[in-house]
Write a protein that holds these residues in place. Structure first.
Motif, PDB file in Angstrom:
ATOM      1  N   GLU A   1      -1.716  -9.459  -8.768  1.00 35.44           N
ATOM      2  CA  GLU A   1      -0.466  -9.144  -8.086  1.00 35.44           C
ATOM      3  C   GLU A   1       0.156  -7.931  -8.780  1.00 35.44           C
ATOM      4  N   VAL A   2       0.294  -6.845  -8.043  1.00 32.45           N
ATOM      5  CA  VAL A   2       0.965  -5.665  -8.580  1.00 32.45           C
ATOM      6  C   VAL A   2       2.431  -5.782  -8.177  1.00 32.45           C
ATOM      7  N   LEU A   3       3.286  -5.829  -9.195  1.00 29.60           N
ATOM      8  CA  LEU A   3       4.726  -5.907  -8.962  1.00 29.60           C
ATOM      9  C   LEU A   3       5.334  -4.535  -9.243  1.00 29.60           C
TER      10      LEU A   3
ATOM     11  N   VAL B   1      -4.604   1.682  -8.063  1.00 33.57           N
ATOM     12  CA  VAL B   1      -3.711   0.554  -7.816  1.00 33.57           C
ATOM     13  C   VAL B   1      -4.279  -0.388  -6.759  1.00 33.57           C
ATOM     14  N   SER B   2      -4.986   0.125  -5.779  1.00 32.34           N
ATOM     15  CA  SER B   2      -5.522  -0.756  -4.732  1.00 32.34           C
ATOM     16  C   SER B   2      -6.530  -1.753  -5.304  1.00 32.34           C
ATOM     17  N   THR B   3      -7.343  -1.330  -6.259  1.00 31.32           N
ATOM     18  CA  THR B   3      -8.290  -2.261  -6.886  1.00 31.32           C
ATOM     19  C   THR B   3      -7.539  -3.312  -7.694  1.00 31.32           C
TER      20      THR B   3
ATOM     21  N   PHE C   1      -9.305  -8.145 -13.819  1.00 32.53           N
ATOM     22  CA  PHE C   1      -8.523  -7.482 -14.858  1.00 32.53           C
ATOM     23  C   PHE C   1      -8.044  -8.412 -15.964  1.00 32.53           C
ATOM     24  N   ALA C   2      -8.423  -9.670 -15.904  1.00 26.14           N
ATOM     25  CA  ALA C   2      -8.061 -10.597 -16.978  1.00 26.14           C
ATOM     26  C   ALA C   2      -8.911 -10.284 -18.203  1.00 26.14           C
TER      27      ALA C   2
ATOM     28  N   ALA D   1       0.812  -1.219   0.000  1.00 24.94           N
ATOM     29  CA  ALA D   1       0.000   0.000   0.000  1.00 24.94           C
ATOM     30  C   ALA D   1       0.848   1.274   0.000  1.00 24.94           C
ATOM     31  N   SER D   2       2.029   1.214   0.612  1.00 26.48           N
ATOM     32  CA  SER D   2       2.878   2.413   0.645  1.00 26.48           C
ATOM     33  C   SER D   2       3.462   2.735  -0.741  1.00 26.48           C
TER      34      SER D   2
END
Length: 169
Positions: free
Chosen positions: A52-54, A44-46, A77-78, A11-12
């Motif tokens: 997985e957000v890298l 980005v949180s959604t 998001f697929a 989150a940061s």
């Protein structure tokens, strides 16, 4: 690229990821005439709730240089992935860091994650006529065009489907 580390975003990191993603898409001309997509990119949180957000960070400065969202079929998001396939979306490199291999490192991280999960392929889409460097990057990584996966989410936005078969990689 040495001095670069890819890790899951927390989150940061979300505000930096939002900023660099919107900036990268704007720099590539991918937000011209778009209504609302910048807000999707910035949320980005959604994305993190659905995949997985890298994030790629400079190991010396800690600066966020790029990010990507890795997803599996059936998740929010697929767009292209089917059974056994993984997908990545919204790969973005801060315009100030472009040309340094950040995109390749993020794409490879997604391919590695897909293999780790036992997927047989990775699919992605790229916008037709834009992001020539992205097209070259994916070709170098072994992605091939799959015309039956081409689609258009909005008038004037044509996306080309690409696929990397992990069984032959």
């Amino acid at each position: 690229m040495s001095g670069l580390r890819v890790r899951p975003a927390d989150a940061s990191d979300f505000s930096a990821v939002a900023r660099l993603t919107v900036a990268a898409y704007e720099a590539d001309g991918q937000l011209k005439g778009e209504h609302g997509y910048a807000a999707v990119l910035a949320d980005v949180s959604t994305r993190a709730d659905s995949g997985e957000v890298l994030i790629a960070v400079d190991e010396v400065t800690g600066a966020a240089l790029g990010s990507v969202t890795f997803v599996l079929p059936g998740t929010r998001f697929a767009e292209l992935s089917g059974p056994g396939e993984a997908e990545f979306r919204m790969l973005a490199v801060d315009p100030a860091a472009q040309g340094r291999g950040v995109g390749a490192v993020l794409a490879r991280a997604c391919v590695d994650r897909a293999a780790e999960l036992g997927c047989t392929a990775v699919v992605i889409c790229v916008r037709a006529g834009l992001a020539v460097a992205a097209h070259r990057l994916y070709e170098r990584l072994g992605f091939v065009r799959v015309p039956e996966k081409d689609w258009s989410p909005a008038p004037g936005v044509d996306l080309l489907g690409l696929r990397l078969d992990l069984r032959n990689a």
